[in-house]
Design a protein around this motif. Structure first.
Motif, PDB file in Angstrom:
ATOM      1  N   MET A   1      21.282  67.892  23.732  1.00  0.00           N
ATOM      2  CA  MET A   1      20.971  69.292  23.897  1.00  0.00           C
ATOM      3  C   MET A   1      19.953  69.718  22.831  1.00  0.00           C
ATOM      4  O   MET A   1      18.881  69.176  22.779  1.00  0.00           O
ATOM      5  CB  MET A   1      22.248  70.140  23.825  1.00  0.00           C
ATOM      6  CG  MET A   1      23.141  69.981  25.027  1.00  0.00           C
ATOM      7  SD  MET A   1      22.461  70.788  26.456  1.00  0.00           S
ATOM      8  CE  MET A   1      23.655  72.034  26.746  1.00  0.00           C
ATOM      9  N   GLY A   2      20.291  70.668  21.951  1.00  0.00           N
ATOM     10  CA  GLY A   2      19.334  71.200  21.003  1.00  0.00           C
ATOM     11  C   GLY A   2      19.205  70.379  19.741  1.00  0.00           C
ATOM     12  O   GLY A   2      20.115  69.651  19.345  1.00  0.00           O
ATOM     13  N   LYS A   3      18.048  70.508  19.091  1.00  0.00           N
ATOM     14  CA  LYS A   3      17.778  69.780  17.863  1.00  0.00           C
ATOM     15  C   LYS A   3      16.975  70.686  16.930  1.00  0.00           C
ATOM     16  O   LYS A   3      16.167  71.493  17.383  1.00  0.00           O
ATOM     17  CB  LYS A   3      16.983  68.519  18.187  1.00  0.00           C
ATOM     18  CG  LYS A   3      16.648  67.673  16.995  1.00  0.00           C
ATOM     19  CD  LYS A   3      15.926  66.408  17.405  1.00  0.00           C
ATOM     20  CE  LYS A   3      15.520  65.622  16.166  1.00  0.00           C
ATOM     21  NZ  LYS A   3      14.767  64.421  16.509  1.00  0.00           N
ATOM     22  N   ILE A   4      17.214  70.549  15.628  1.00  0.00           N
ATOM     23  CA  ILE A   4      16.448  71.269  14.613  1.00  0.00           C
ATOM     24  C   ILE A   4      15.478  70.280  13.982  1.00  0.00           C
ATOM     25  O   ILE A   4      15.847  69.137  13.685  1.00  0.00           O
ATOM     26  CB  ILE A   4      17.376  71.896  13.556  1.00  0.00           C
ATOM     27  CG1 ILE A   4      18.285  72.923  14.228  1.00  0.00           C
ATOM     28  CG2 ILE A   4      16.569  72.540  12.433  1.00  0.00           C
ATOM     29  CD1 ILE A   4      19.352  73.493  13.330  1.00  0.00           C
ATOM     30  N   TYR A   5      14.255  70.707  13.768  1.00  0.00           N
ATOM     31  CA  TYR A   5      13.201  69.837  13.242  1.00  0.00           C
ATOM     32  C   TYR A   5      12.789  70.282  11.845  1.00  0.00           C
ATOM     33  O   TYR A   5      12.763  71.482  11.548  1.00  0.00           O
ATOM     34  CB  TYR A   5      11.980  69.874  14.159  1.00  0.00           C
ATOM     35  CG  TYR A   5      12.259  69.347  15.532  1.00  0.00           C
ATOM     36  CD1 TYR A   5      12.005  68.019  15.856  1.00  0.00           C
ATOM     37  CD2 TYR A   5      12.802  70.170  16.518  1.00  0.00           C
ATOM     38  CE1 TYR A   5      12.279  67.526  17.128  1.00  0.00           C
ATOM     39  CE2 TYR A   5      13.078  69.687  17.788  1.00  0.00           C
ATOM     40  CZ  TYR A   5      12.813  68.358  18.084  1.00  0.00           C
ATOM     41  OH  TYR A   5      13.096  67.878  19.336  1.00  0.00           O
TER      42      TYR A   5
ATOM     43  N   MET B   1       8.781  81.916  21.127  1.00  0.00           N
ATOM     44  CA  MET B   1       9.459  81.001  22.047  1.00  0.00           C
ATOM     45  C   MET B   1       8.495  80.490  23.112  1.00  0.00           C
ATOM     46  O   MET B   1       7.730  81.258  23.689  1.00  0.00           O
ATOM     47  CB  MET B   1      10.628  81.698  22.744  1.00  0.00           C
ATOM     48  CG  MET B   1      11.413  80.754  23.647  1.00  0.00           C
ATOM     49  SD  MET B   1      12.718  81.582  24.583  1.00  0.00           S
ATOM     50  CE  MET B   1      11.758  82.375  25.861  1.00  0.00           C
ATOM     51  N   PHE B   2       8.578  79.194  23.346  1.00  0.00           N
ATOM     52  CA  PHE B   2       7.851  78.529  24.418  1.00  0.00           C
ATOM     53  C   PHE B   2       8.878  77.926  25.355  1.00  0.00           C
ATOM     54  O   PHE B   2       9.864  77.348  24.890  1.00  0.00           O
ATOM     55  CB  PHE B   2       6.987  77.394  23.862  1.00  0.00           C
ATOM     56  CG  PHE B   2       5.930  77.859  22.910  1.00  0.00           C
ATOM     57  CD1 PHE B   2       4.642  78.096  23.354  1.00  0.00           C
ATOM     58  CD2 PHE B   2       6.229  78.043  21.575  1.00  0.00           C
ATOM     59  CE1 PHE B   2       3.666  78.529  22.472  1.00  0.00           C
ATOM     60  CE2 PHE B   2       5.254  78.479  20.680  1.00  0.00           C
ATOM     61  CZ  PHE B   2       3.967  78.720  21.142  1.00  0.00           C
TER      62      PHE B   2
ATOM     63  N   VAL C   1      11.350  75.700  23.097  1.00  0.00           N
ATOM     64  CA  VAL C   1      11.094  75.540  21.663  1.00  0.00           C
ATOM     65  C   VAL C   1      11.016  76.932  21.052  1.00  0.00           C
ATOM     66  O   VAL C   1      10.313  77.804  21.564  1.00  0.00           O
ATOM     67  CB  VAL C   1       9.787  74.761  21.401  1.00  0.00           C
ATOM     68  CG1 VAL C   1       9.418  74.794  19.923  1.00  0.00           C
ATOM     69  CG2 VAL C   1       9.914  73.319  21.880  1.00  0.00           C
ATOM     70  N   ARG C   2      11.764  77.116  19.967  1.00  0.00           N
ATOM     71  CA  ARG C   2      11.738  78.383  19.233  1.00  0.00           C
ATOM     72  C   ARG C   2      11.261  78.138  17.800  1.00  0.00           C
ATOM     73  O   ARG C   2      11.725  77.205  17.139  1.00  0.00           O
ATOM     74  CB  ARG C   2      13.123  79.019  19.210  1.00  0.00           C
ATOM     75  CG  ARG C   2      13.565  79.568  20.546  1.00  0.00           C
ATOM     76  CD  ARG C   2      14.945  80.230  20.450  1.00  0.00           C
ATOM     77  NE  ARG C   2      15.396  80.701  21.741  1.00  0.00           N
ATOM     78  CZ  ARG C   2      16.075  79.955  22.621  1.00  0.00           C
ATOM     79  NH1 ARG C   2      16.378  78.699  22.336  1.00  0.00           N
ATOM     80  NH2 ARG C   2      16.451  80.472  23.769  1.00  0.00           N
ATOM     81  N   LEU C   3      10.369  78.998  17.372  1.00  0.00           N
ATOM     82  CA  LEU C   3       9.858  78.974  16.004  1.00  0.00           C
ATOM     83  C   LEU C   3      10.330  80.262  15.333  1.00  0.00           C
ATOM     84  O   LEU C   3       9.878  81.351  15.679  1.00  0.00           O
ATOM     85  CB  LEU C   3       8.329  78.910  16.006  1.00  0.00           C
ATOM     86  CG  LEU C   3       7.695  77.806  16.858  1.00  0.00           C
ATOM     87  CD1 LEU C   3       6.181  77.941  16.851  1.00  0.00           C
ATOM     88  CD2 LEU C   3       8.142  76.436  16.396  1.00  0.00           C
TER      89      LEU C   3
ATOM     90  N   SER D   1      13.290  74.710  16.339  1.00  0.00           N
ATOM     91  CA  SER D   1      14.343  74.079  17.141  1.00  0.00           C
ATOM     92  C   SER D   1      13.939  74.009  18.600  1.00  0.00           C
ATOM     93  O   SER D   1      13.064  74.746  19.069  1.00  0.00           O
ATOM     94  CB  SER D   1      15.663  74.853  17.004  1.00  0.00           C
ATOM     95  OG  SER D   1      15.542  76.145  17.547  1.00  0.00           O
ATOM     96  N   ASP D   2      14.588  73.099  19.287  1.00  0.00           N
ATOM     97  CA  ASP D   2      14.436  73.058  20.733  1.00  0.00           C
ATOM     98  C   ASP D   2      15.814  73.143  21.364  1.00  0.00           C
ATOM     99  O   ASP D   2      16.839  73.007  20.691  1.00  0.00           O
ATOM    100  CB  ASP D   2      13.654  71.831  21.214  1.00  0.00           C
ATOM    101  CG  ASP D   2      14.382  70.506  21.021  1.00  0.00           C
ATOM    102  OD1 ASP D   2      15.563  70.482  20.603  1.00  0.00           O
ATOM    103  OD2 ASP D   2      13.775  69.456  21.306  1.00  0.00           O
TER     104      ASP D   2
END
Length: 191
Positions: A1-5, A78-79, A89-91, A130-131
């Motif tokens: 699912m989601g991941k933080i970069y 957000m993209f 993807v959220r910045l 994150s995505d």
């Protein structure tokens, strides 16, 4: 699912660059209205480095993002994929408003495509990248950019743009300060 970069990786940069639309969210410090703005024209968004992005803020009927950033700096960009794998993807970060009065405006302006209605540049220092899945986001096909905003700005002379900004961009819908009088003068060159 989601991941933080830790940073904007090559894969994230490719994903962001491929999206024809993105969304910007800001809110006042307390009370007031949360604002979400859709943004088009892919050449209005730039990745400056591993943790910093910027977008060209074009003329608009409101000034919520500028007012909110000047009050508290909080912003999310957000993209989301409307084709291909279901990705969002959220910045998250702190934004700042760069106007023609700022020393780094001219250099930043070179990062974007040509648009006649440049109001400011929003620079975002990302503190969370994150995505997540976009499983419920529908498939949609991109046909083309709408040229209406650029066409509208092309039809206005400097005096008309100044009057429009003075009327519509001096304060937010909640009464927060937006553009100052010296910032309502239109940029005389395209991005």
């Amino acid at each position: 699912m989601g991941k933080i970069y830790e940073k904007l990786t090559g894969r994230l940069r490719e994903f962001i660059s491929a999206q024809p639309v993105y969304f910007v969210a800001t809110a006042p410090e307390s009370g007031g209205h949360v604002n979400v703005s859709p943004k088009g024209y892919a050449d209005t968004f730039a990745i400056l480095d591993d943790h910093t992005v910027a977008y060209l803020d074009l003329d608009g009927s409101g000034v919520e993002t500028i007012a909110h950033l000047r009050e508290n700096g909080r912003i999310t960009v957000m993209f989301c994929a409307f084709h291909g794998p279901p990705t969002i993807v959220r910045l998250y970060g702190t934004g700042r408003v760069v106007t023609q009065n700022d020393p780094d405006f001219a250099e930043l302006l070179t990062r974007f495509g040509p648009h006649p209605g440049v109001r400011s540049i929003i620079v975002v220092d990302c503190d969370r990248i994150s995505d997540s899945c976009g499983y419920a986001v529908p498939f949609m096909a991109f046909e083309e950019d709408r040229g209406l905003l650029d066409q509208w700005a092309e039809r206005k002379d400097v005096r008309q743009k100044r009057a429009y900004r003075a009327k519509n961009n001096r304060e937010s819908i909640d009464g927060l300060p937006g553009l100052s009088a010296s910032e309502t003068d239109p940029v005389t060159t395209h991005s």
